[in-house]
Structure formats: structure tokens, C-alpha cells
Write an enzyme that holds these catalytic residues in place. Structure first.
Site, PDB file in Angstrom:
ATOM      1  N   TYR A 187       0.597  -1.041   0.151  1.00 38.24           N
ATOM      2  CA  TYR A 187       0.139  -0.319  -0.339  1.00 38.24           C
ATOM      3  C   TYR A 187       1.111   1.236   0.018  1.00 38.24           C
ATOM      4  O   TYR A 187       1.810   0.834   0.638  1.00 38.24           O
ATOM      5  CB  TYR A 187      -0.887  -0.070   0.952  1.00 38.24           C
ATOM      6  CG  TYR A 187      -1.236   1.701   1.455  1.00 38.24           C
ATOM      7  CD1 TYR A 187      -2.701   1.335   0.859  1.00 38.24           C
ATOM      8  CD2 TYR A 187      -1.064   2.159   2.116  1.00 38.24           C
ATOM      9  CE1 TYR A 187      -3.864   2.526   0.645  1.00 38.24           C
ATOM     10  CE2 TYR A 187      -2.506   3.216   1.742  1.00 38.24           C
ATOM     11  CZ  TYR A 187      -3.139   4.249   2.035  1.00 38.24           C
ATOM     12  OH  TYR A 187      -4.098   4.755   1.975  1.00 38.24           O
ATOM     13  N   GLU A 217      -3.209   8.013  -3.978  1.00 37.60           N
ATOM     14  CA  GLU A 217      -3.843   6.702  -2.974  1.00 37.60           C
ATOM     15  C   GLU A 217      -3.239   5.329  -4.051  1.00 37.60           C
ATOM     16  O   GLU A 217      -3.729   4.640  -5.156  1.00 37.60           O
ATOM     17  CB  GLU A 217      -4.479   6.345  -2.621  1.00 37.60           C
ATOM     18  CG  GLU A 217      -4.548   5.595  -1.534  1.00 37.60           C
ATOM     19  CD  GLU A 217      -5.971   5.091  -0.612  1.00 37.60           C
ATOM     20  OE1 GLU A 217      -6.963   5.186  -1.630  1.00 37.60           O
ATOM     21  OE2 GLU A 217      -6.332   4.651  -0.079  1.00 37.60           O
TER      22      GLU A 217
END
Ligand code: GDP
Ligand code: MN
Length: 434
Positions: A155, A243
Site C-alpha cells: 500500500y 493513493e
């Protein structure tokens, strides 16, 4: 009823614009991070186009508006395997469900014909995920991309964080999954690098993040290089958040951004005209667009108490306190910093068009706003719209005494409240009585 998390995500739209995704919600609230309203939203394919223009590695892809186009795109890609992805602004698509019956908003297949068949069950149907309203969001476009094998999912996000007074890179070796869950269950697996906006990202910081994400050998340099490029993109396009989940590696030894979500700073619109021109309003409800005409922000929820507030923070607080008192908000209308009497009238008109509404709670703090103007708007709206539901009003701040006098002398059945708690209790009680 929607869960409090889903509600928070909905109300979060007031804070983060139309973004239904609440990325890093946990990390953010830990840091006490709240960004002001953001209204620009791009679909994944648009974000990936920006990324690829800045040297960030994404898969080859086409966008399709029909099943036929999807089939053609799949053929044209001429890839070993294809990944088909529904384009909606919410995350959690992989585990979503369509009202066509199809399960999953992300599908892998080796057969272009299957791409056509799957696209047929995606386009024009609603996709419901953890981050959408329960009826889902209509899919208008699909992304047809070259699928790559993934050996590891991490991530990565870059965001403007108020608690750091600047950009921070957040990463976790545990990607692909809900980052909020990782933050809750394994906070030690969340790594942060604070960037000095004047000095920019240092090689050592990019390397350390790559290491923390678990990239080894030649992959580590590649990941660090991608992180730097993502940071440069972040600055160049005036993003408040980039993101990437998953930020993955392939067995062939490539670091790839498999997903993308970018949020933008609305104040930068004047110098990001090309990006703002791409704004995707297709997922807005008609009532949201109608509200926008009067400079009002509308958020629909599924309870029965309509809320008229000013400011996103007050909206969140109002939402919480209604819940705490056993009620459910039907919607939110945010006046923002607006001060016109006509806006108040339009606001009431919009709130009362929702048949779910059984009571209205006004919670306005007059800092810049003059309470007397609000009170005049309210009494005018009540008379002209022949309001049929109980109305509880809490006003506080500038010129509040005059406002209270206006409400009282109007002779209208308006229930005054002394504070937010009192207002919530009275609104919940007025609905319970019915
Ligand atoms: P989200 O569910 O909305 O976050 O959509 P993503 O784009 O993140 O896709 C969901 C999941 O599908 C990812 O976490 C991956 O595990 C998987 N996925 C997406 N693209 C590919 C691909 O090209 N190859 C493989 N093997 N899996 C993929
Ligand atoms: Mn994802």
C-alpha cells in the site's frame, strides 16, 4: 440502515468532495486530519493517464463505454490475460456486487469474448461496494487493461497532512486489503515519511519507504524511483492525496501501480484547468447538482431527519449527535459560508422534496453568517412552502438574539433549541411521536 462507517463515508463527502472512498480514515482520524471540502473527482483511468504521463508505471489500458467497445479493446490489447474493471469513484470494487447479479467489479480473464460478456453485465448496472450507498453506483465505463501477475501487494499513499503541516508518504507492506483494517490490527505495519515541501523527497526517504514496503534487491531501487515519481506528480498536479492500493510487484520483477485514486486541492483550480475540466459529475444525484446551483452541498442518507447546517465539521457533529440520541439523518445540506436569504429558502425546498424527511433540524453557527438572515430565510420558507414536518432550530453566534426574536414573533410552529444536544433530542423526539 447504513452502518455508521458507511454514513461517515457519506458525510465524509462533505469533507473530501464526492470521494466515496474513505482512504486512510483510521490513519487520518488518528492524526486528527480533516481536509476541507474537495469536489474534483477523477476515475481510475483518468488518474492512471496522469500517472503514466509522469513516468509512473501502470498497465496498458483502454476505456470502453459499451460491451462491444470492451470486446474490441480486449482484442486490441492482445495481452496474455486481461483485467476488466468497472469505473466508479468508490473503492472496494473487487468485492462489490452488481444489480445484474454479477459478482465482482474487477475480473481477470484470458478470453476477449468473456470481456465482452462481463462488460455487458457491468455497463448500465449499479455496483455496490463497501464504500457506496446501498443501492450502489451506476457504471458508465469500464477499463480494459493488460493483466499482470502479482507476486506481492503493498500500500502506498502520499497526502497532505495537517498534523505534519505538509506532505507525508504512508505505506504498508500489507496492501491490496483495507488499509483501515491494517491500521487498526497492525499499526506497526504502517510506515510514514514526512516530506519537507521545500527540500522535496530525499533519496534516502524513498529508499527507506521501499525497504519498509518489503521491496528487495533491484526491486528496491525501482520502487524508490516510482515513489519519487509519484511524489513529483503529487506536487505538480496540486493533489491532496495520491493513493495506490495495490502498489505491487510482478514475478517478472516490475513495480506497478495496479490501482489509483487521486484527490485534488480545489484552491489550485486556476492553475490546473486541464485536470479540472476532466471532473466526473456523472455519479452526482440530480438533487446534488440542483443544490450546487445555489452554492449548497447536498448529501443524501437513509434516515428521516433532514439536517441543514453550515460547515462540514458541524455536519459531522450533527450526524454523531443525532445517532447518539437514537435518530437517523435523512440528508445534509451544507450552507458553507453562504449568507443569502434566498439560499435558505432553496435549501428548505430541496430538503422537503425528499419524501423520507419527517423532521428538519437546523444547526447553524453564525460566525460569518448573520443568524437574523437565516431566521428570515427560515420563516419565509416555512410560510411559502407550507412546511408540514416539525422544525427544530438551533442558531448560535452573530446576531442570535435578533434571530430568536424573528422566529418567535413569526407565530410559526418552530421549536427552538438552546444547543446542539437539545436540538438533536427535540428532533429525534418529534419523529418518534409520529
Ligand atoms: P478496488 O477493489 O476498487 O480497490 O480495485 P483494485 O483495482 O485494487 O482491484 C482489486 C484487486 O484485484 C486488487 O487488489 C488485485 O488483487 C486484483 N487485481 C487488479 N488488477 C490486477 C491484475 O492486473 N492482475 C492480477 N493478478 N490481479 C489484479
Ligand atoms: Mn484498490
Amino acid at each position: 440502515m447504513a452502518s455508521p462507517v458507511a454514513i461517515a463515508a457519506q458525510v465524509g463527502k462533505l469533507l473530501r468532495g464526492r470521494a466515496l472512498r474513505p482512504p486512510l480514515l483510521a490513519v487520518r482520524s488518528q492524526a486528527g486530519h480533516l481536509t476541507p471540502r474537495r469536489w474534483l473527482n477523477l476515475q481510475e483511468y483518468q488518474s492512471k493517464k496522469l500517472m503514466s504521463e509522469h513516468g509512473v508505471r501502470v498497465q496498458r489500458f483502454f476505456v470502453a463505454n459499451t460491451a462491444k467497445e470492451a470486446l474490441e479493446a480486449a482484442k486490441r490489447l492482445n495481452a496474455k490475460e486481461i483485467v476488466l474493471k468497472a469505473q466508479i469513484l468508490a473503492g472496494g470494487r473487487g468485492k462489490g456486487v452488481f444489480n445484474s447479479g454479477l459478482k465482482g467489479g474487477v475480473h481477470l480473464t484470458k478470453d476477449p469474448k468473456v470481456v465482452g460478456q462481463l462488460a455487458q453485465q457491468m455497463i448500465g448496472y449499479n455496483l455496490t461496494t463497501k464504500q457506496t450507498p446501498k443501492e450502489g453506483v451506476k457504471v458508465n465505463k469500464v477499463m480494459v487493461a493488460e493483466a499482470l501477475d502479482i507476486s506481492r501487494e503493498t500500500y502506498l499513499a502520499i497526502l497532505m497532512d495537517r498534523s505534519y503541516n505538509g506532505p507525508v508518504i504512508v505505506g504498508s507492506p500489507q496492501g491490496g486489503v483495507d488499509i483501515e483494517e491494517v491500521a487498526a490490527s497492525n499499526p506497526e505495519l504502517i510506515f510514514k515519511e514526512q516530506i519537507d515541501i521545500f527540500e522535496g523527497i530525499k533519496d534516502s526517504q524513498a529508499q527507506r519507504m521501499a525497504e519498509n514496503l518489503g521491496f528487495r534487491g533491484p526491486l528496491k531501487n525501482q520502487a524508490a524511483d516510482q515513489i519519487k515519481k509519484l511524489y513529483h506528480l503529487f506536487l505538480k498536479i496540486d493533489a491532496t492525496q495520491v493513493e495506490v492500493n495495490p502498489f505491487g510487484e510482478t514475478p517478472e520483477g516490475q513495480v506497478v501501480c495496479f490501482d489509483a485514486k487521486i484527490n485534488f486541492d480545489d484552491n489550485a483550480e486556476f492553475r490546473q484547468k486541464d485536470i479540472f475540466a476532466m471532473d466526473d459529475k456523472s455519479e452526482n444525484e440530480p438533487i446534488e447538482n440542483e443544490a450546487a446551483r445555489y452554492d449548497l452541498k447536498y448529501i443524501g442518507l437513509d434516515g428521516n431527519i433532514a439536517c441543514f447546517v453550515n460547515g462540514a465539521g458541524l455536519a459531522m457533529a450533527t450526524c454523531d449527535i443525532i445517532f447518539l440520541n437514537g435518530g437517523k439523518p435523512a440528508n445534509f445540506l451544507d450552507l458553507g459560508g453562504g449568507v443569502k436569504e434566498s439560499q435558505v429558502y432553496q435549501a428548505f425546498k430541496l430538503l422537503t422534496t425528499d419524501p423520507k424527511v419527517e423532521a428538519i433540524l437546523v444547526n447553524i453557527f453564525g460566525g460569518i453568517v448573520n443568524c437574523a438572515i437565516i431566521a428570515n430565510g427560515i420563516t419565509k420558507a416555512c410560510r411559502e412552502l407550507e412546511l408540514k414536518v416539525p422544525l427544530v432550530v438551533r442558531l448560535e453566534g452573530t446576531n442570535v438574539q435578533e434571530a430568536q426574536r424573528i422566529l418567535k414573533s413569526s407565530g410559526l410552529p418552530i421549536t427552538p433549541a438552546v444547543d446542539l444536544e437539545d436540538a438533536a433530542k427535540k428532533a429525534v423526539a418529534s419523529v418518534a411521536k409520529k
